[in-house]
Structures are given as structure tokens and as C-alpha cells.
Design a protein around this motif. Structure first.
Motif, mmCIF file in Angstrom:
data_model
loop_
_atom_site.group_PDB
_atom_site.id
_atom_site.type_symbol
_atom_site.label_atom_id
_atom_site.label_comp_id
_atom_site.label_asym_id
_atom_site.label_seq_id
_atom_site.Cartn_x
_atom_site.Cartn_y
_atom_site.Cartn_z
ATOM 1 N N LYS A 86 92.128 25.202 100.769
ATOM 2 C CA LYS A 86 92.674 24.333 99.727
ATOM 3 C C LYS A 86 94.157 24.571 99.504
ATOM 4 O O LYS A 86 94.647 24.511 98.394
ATOM 5 N N LYS A 87 94.881 24.863 100.567
ATOM 6 C CA LYS A 87 96.322 25.034 100.434
ATOM 7 C C LYS A 87 97.029 24.172 101.476
ATOM 8 O O LYS A 87 96.464 23.845 102.524
ATOM 9 N N VAL A 88 98.243 23.806 101.182
ATOM 10 C CA VAL A 88 99.023 22.986 102.106
ATOM 11 C C VAL A 88 99.371 23.799 103.343
ATOM 12 O O VAL A 88 99.803 24.941 103.250
ATOM 13 N N MET A 89 99.169 23.200 104.516
ATOM 14 C CA MET A 89 99.341 23.970 105.742
ATOM 15 C C MET A 89 100.769 23.936 106.275
ATOM 16 O O MET A 89 101.165 24.819 107.026
ATOM 17 N N LEU A 90 101.557 22.917 105.914
ATOM 18 C CA LEU A 90 102.915 22.811 106.456
ATOM 19 C C LEU A 90 103.896 23.679 105.671
ATOM 20 O O LEU A 90 103.648 24.027 104.514
ATOM 21 N N PRO A 91 105.030 24.030 106.277
ATOM 22 C CA PRO A 91 106.006 24.904 105.606
ATOM 23 C C PRO A 91 106.623 24.231 104.382
ATOM 24 O O PRO A 91 106.684 23.002 104.304
ATOM 25 N N PRO A 92 107.073 25.042 103.431
ATOM 26 C CA PRO A 92 107.770 24.483 102.263
ATOM 27 C C PRO A 92 108.947 23.604 102.699
ATOM 28 O O PRO A 92 109.570 23.846 103.735
ATOM 29 N N ASN A 93 109.204 22.573 101.905
ATOM 30 C CA ASN A 93 110.349 21.688 102.115
ATOM 31 C C ASN A 93 110.268 20.842 103.388
ATOM 32 O O ASN A 93 111.281 20.309 103.851
ATOM 33 N N THR A 94 109.068 20.719 103.947
ATOM 34 C CA THR A 94 108.894 19.882 105.136
ATOM 35 C C THR A 94 109.374 18.454 104.894
ATOM 36 O O THR A 94 109.907 17.804 105.790
ATOM 37 N N PHE A 95 109.177 17.957 103.665
ATOM 38 C CA PHE A 95 109.557 16.581 103.345
ATOM 39 C C PHE A 95 110.760 16.511 102.399
ATOM 40 O O PHE A 95 110.968 15.494 101.740
ATOM 41 N N GLY A 140 108.164 18.720 98.974
ATOM 42 C CA GLY A 140 109.536 18.303 98.762
ATOM 43 C C GLY A 140 109.800 16.819 98.720
ATOM 44 O O GLY A 140 110.932 16.400 98.449
ATOM 45 N N ALA A 141 108.791 15.976 98.972
ATOM 46 C CA ALA A 141 109.027 14.533 98.999
ATOM 47 C C ALA A 141 109.235 13.979 97.598
ATOM 48 O O ALA A 141 108.656 14.472 96.623
ATOM 49 N N GLU A 142 110.058 12.945 97.509
ATOM 50 C CA GLU A 142 110.151 12.142 96.295
ATOM 51 C C GLU A 142 109.136 11.011 96.459
ATOM 52 O O GLU A 142 109.281 10.171 97.353
ATOM 53 N N CYS A 143 108.099 11.016 95.651
ATOM 54 C CA CYS A 143 106.973 10.107 95.843
ATOM 55 C C CYS A 143 107.016 8.926 94.882
ATOM 56 O O CYS A 143 107.451 9.054 93.733
ATOM 57 N N VAL A 144 106.554 7.786 95.374
ATOM 58 C CA VAL A 144 106.350 6.596 94.553
ATOM 59 C C VAL A 144 104.904 6.168 94.738
ATOM 60 O O VAL A 144 104.475 5.906 95.866
ATOM 61 N N ILE A 145 104.137 6.146 93.655
ATOM 62 C CA ILE A 145 102.731 5.748 93.737
ATOM 63 C C ILE A 145 102.552 4.369 93.117
ATOM 64 O O ILE A 145 103.233 4.011 92.157
ATOM 65 N N ALA A 146 101.625 3.604 93.691
ATOM 66 C CA ALA A 146 101.445 2.222 93.247
ATOM 67 C C ALA A 146 99.969 1.875 93.139
ATOM 68 O O ALA A 146 99.151 2.316 93.964
ATOM 69 N N SER A 147 99.635 1.093 92.131
ATOM 70 C CA SER A 147 98.315 0.482 91.976
ATOM 71 C C SER A 147 98.408 -0.521 90.837
ATOM 72 O O SER A 147 99.478 -0.722 90.260
ATOM 73 N N ALA A 199 96.881 14.111 106.636
ATOM 74 C CA ALA A 199 97.798 13.008 106.345
ATOM 75 C C ALA A 199 99.252 13.464 106.391
ATOM 76 O O ALA A 199 100.109 12.789 106.988
ATOM 77 N N VAL A 200 99.556 14.589 105.750
ATOM 78 C CA VAL A 200 100.957 15.036 105.727
ATOM 79 C C VAL A 200 101.417 15.479 107.113
ATOM 80 O O VAL A 200 102.588 15.317 107.470
ATOM 81 N N TYR A 201 100.485 16.002 107.917
ATOM 82 C CA TYR A 201 100.862 16.324 109.301
ATOM 83 C C TYR A 201 101.249 15.052 110.052
ATOM 84 O O TYR A 201 102.301 14.979 110.697
ATOM 85 N N PHE A 202 100.404 14.031 109.974
ATOM 86 C CA PHE A 202 100.681 12.767 110.662
ATOM 87 C C PHE A 202 102.027 12.185 110.267
ATOM 88 O O PHE A 202 102.701 11.548 111.084
ATOM 89 N N CYS A 203 102.400 12.368 109.017
ATOM 90 C CA CYS A 203 103.625 11.748 108.498
ATOM 91 C C CYS A 203 104.846 12.649 108.626
ATOM 92 O O CYS A 203 105.949 12.262 108.229
ATOM 93 N N SER A 204 104.669 13.837 109.164
ATOM 94 C CA SER A 204 105.771 14.790 109.285
ATOM 95 C C SER A 204 106.436 14.693 110.645
ATOM 96 O O SER A 204 105.916 14.072 111.583
ATOM 97 N N ASP A 205 107.568 15.360 110.770
ATOM 98 C CA ASP A 205 108.268 15.390 112.050
ATOM 99 C C ASP A 205 107.520 16.215 113.095
ATOM 100 O O ASP A 205 107.826 16.105 114.291
ATOM 101 N N TYR A 206 106.554 17.030 112.657
ATOM 102 C CA TYR A 206 105.733 17.781 113.609
ATOM 103 C C TYR A 206 104.873 16.840 114.448
ATOM 104 O O TYR A 206 104.392 17.217 115.518
#
Length: 331
Positions: free
Chosen positions: A44-53, A79-86, A277-284
Motif C-alpha cells: 500500500k505504498k507508492v512504488m515510484l521515486p519521490p517527485n516523479t511527477f 509531485g503532480a498538480e492534479c485536476v479532478i473532474a466529475s 496507473a502512475v507507472y504507465f503515465c510516467s517517463d519510466y
């Protein structure tokens, strides 16, 4: 101790590494009677390094609850600036404040009915105004209900396909056109389902619409790569979220049946989907384009195998079968 803090790698900031990402919906995994579930405990923890986004903007439809909220939490913690919509602005604002207070990063709420192309156009313009062109686009907004297909009205069909297929198309095309004009790339991700591949009775509009989303993603992966855009898909198996299960499994019978047929012996978690999801959307994952990944604990292949039901054969029945085979060979 917060379970998300266990096994924290040295040098990984607690805030970004786990504690903001360990608030998912409880799943039956923790109560499962399947002994193999102990081998497949979810992290239950984020697998990518801090500040990836860091410095990136992410736009998430259906980001106020469930899987969308989990993905937003993960992106924001990295690190992402997120915009959520619904459609529900009050829910969005509550989620935005909750996530932002934990991660320290901005989360904006933008009201949008994805079924309405004008509303989508206005929402995309607002996203660009408040945060800039998105680098990450998550098409997660969905709708579904269980019904015999012979009871479906034209309006029932239209309700689901408008949200799932048309809504994804409107968001993708509107953002894509803006990115092309600005000469900027982005990673797009669609959340579908394992039955988008197989089809399924009793959820026929959803299966049809999700299959269309997958075809659209693969089509644009081929066409819009030249503009710096990638398109991928995750097919989750059963993930216990309040919204989905209250509508699709109000008695809990489906949940029990699902666990029995999943080889890993448990349901999935929001955090697991969010990590992929965050892996798919990352530069990795910059070379991953046009992929459709099933994430279901083996449920799909378990249901598909012609002889998989032999797991229910008792030892005594196997002994009889083996005796018959030996007798046949000896004759």
C-alpha cells in the motif's frame, strides 16, 4: 503503526512514500479464507521515486471517488498538480482538499459532465487556465448497472455508452487537439475492465462501451504517437470500492463468488491499480504505447480455461479417474 509505513525504503520521505497512499477501501483480502491470499498481500505504498511527477499536470475524470481518487492521491504524492473532474462539485472539492492537505500539492476541482461535449470543452479550457496543459490524462469516469439485456431501454443503453465511450472520446479528442496546437505531448490512460475483452452478459452496455474505449486507445496510440502522445489501458478485475459494489453487488454474493474463482484468493485494491496507473503515465514507461494490461489476480484466465473446474474434483474422484486411465492403458 500505519500499515503503509512498514517496509519503507531508506531515504524515502514518509509523506511521499506511503502514509498518504494507505487509505484505500478495505477489501475482503483481509478477511479471505483462501490460504493462498497470504502469499499475495498487496503493498500500500507508492512504488515510484519521490517527485516523479514534479512540474507535471494531471487531469483525472471521475477523480473524486474510488479508483480515480486513488490514482489522484498517488500522482499528487509524487509531485503532480492534479485536476479532478466529475458532475458532483461538492464531492470533488472535498476530495481535492483532503488529498492536497496530505500531499502538500495543489489539487483543483472542475465540474464536468463528460457526456456533454460543450461541458468538456469548457472544463478543458479551465484546466489549461488554472494549471496548464496536462501531461497526464486519466479517463476513469464510468457508469454501470446490472440488468438482463432484454430489459434494457434505449435510454439505459445511451446512459452508459454516453458516459463511458462518448465521454472518453470527448475528453480525449478535446485535450488532444489542444495539445497538438500547443505542440505538447502527454500520456493518456483509460480504465476499462476485463470483460471489455470477453464481453459479459447482464452488463452489455458497459462491455460494449469499454471495448470501444480500448479500440480508441489503440487507434490513437498508432496515430498520435507522432504528436508525442501515448495511450494505454488498464483492465482491473474486481476492486471493492463503495460506489461500484453498492450498485453491482448490494448483497455481497458476487464478492464471495469472485474470490473463489480468483487464483490469488482476494480482491484487488485501489492502491495496486494506482501504482500501475502512475507507472504507465510516467517517463519510466515512455516506450509503452498501445498496451492493454489485465490486472485481476488471474481471474480472467481462471474463467477461460476449459478444464480449470477440475480444481473442484475431490481426491477420491481423482483416484477413480487414474484407476480408469491405468486400466485403459493396460487393455
Amino acid at each position: 503503526m500505519d500499515p503503509g509505513m512498514q517496509g519503507l525504503e531508506p531515504g524515502l520521505e514518509p509523506g511521499l512514500g506511503s502514509q498518504f497512499f494507505s487509505r484505500g477501501t478495505n477489501v475482503l483480502y483481509e478477511e479471505s479464507n483462501a490460504p493462498q491470499a497470504a502469499f499475495f498481500a498487496p503493498l500500500k505504498k507508492v512504488m515510484l521515486p519521490p517527485n516523479t511527477f514534479q512540474g507535471k499536470v494531471a487531469f483525472i475524470t471521475g477523480g473524486g471517488t474510488g479508483i480515480g481518487k486513488g490514482i489522484t492521491t498517488a500522482l499528487s504524492s509524487l509531485g503532480a498538480e492534479c485536476v479532478i473532474a466529475s458532475r458532483k462539485l461538492d464531492v470533488l472539492k472535498g476530495t481535492a482538499e483532503e488529498i492536497s492537505s496530505k500531499t502538500g500539492n495543489k489539487v483543483h476541482a472542475v465540474q464536468c459532465d463528460v457526456r456533454d461535449p460543450v461541458a468538456v470543452k469548457n472544463a478543458v479550457a479551465e484546466v489549461i487556465q488554472v494549471a496548464g496543459h496536462p501531461n497526464v490524462v486519466i479517463n476513469n469516469a464510468a457508469g454501470n448497472f446490472v440488468s438482463p439485456s432484454e430489459r434494457l431501454s434505449a435510454n439505459a443503453w445511451k446512459t452508459i455508452t454516453d458516459i463511458v465511450l462518448n465521454g472518453t472520446a470527448f475528453v480525449t479528442l478535446e485535450i488532444g487537439k489542444e495539445l497538438i496546437k500547443a505542440r505538447k505531448g502527454a500520456a493518456f490512460l483509460a480504465i476499462t475492465t476485463i470483460y471489455a475483452e470477453s464481453g459479459s452478459g447482464f452488463v452489455m452496455p458497459s462491455a460494449s462501451a469499454k471495448a470501444g474505449v480500448e479500440a480508441m486507445s489503440k487507434s490513437l496510440a498508432a496515430e498520435w504517437g507522432k504528436y508525442g502522445m501515448r495511450f494505454n489501458v488498464i483492465q482491473p478485475g474486481p476492486i471493492k470500492t463503495k460506489g461500484a459494489f453498492s450498485r453491482l453487488d448490494p448483497t455481497g454474493a458476487f464478492e464471495k463468488m469472485s474470490i473463489e474463482r480468483i487464483p490469488c484468493g482476494r480482491l484487488g485494491t485501489v492502491e495496486e491499480i494506482a501504482n500501475l496507473a502512475v507507472y504507465f503515465c510516467s517517463d519510466y514507461a515512455s516506450w509503452v504505447n498501445g498496451a492493454v494490461i489485465r490486472m485481476d489476480g488471474g481471474e480472467y484466465v481462471s474463467m477461460a480455461g476449459e478444464f480449470n473446474e477440475l480444481k473442484k474434483v475431490t481426491k477420491e474422484q481423482w483416484d477413480v479417474m487414474e484407476a480408469m486411465i491405468r486400466k485403459t492403458k493396460g487393455s
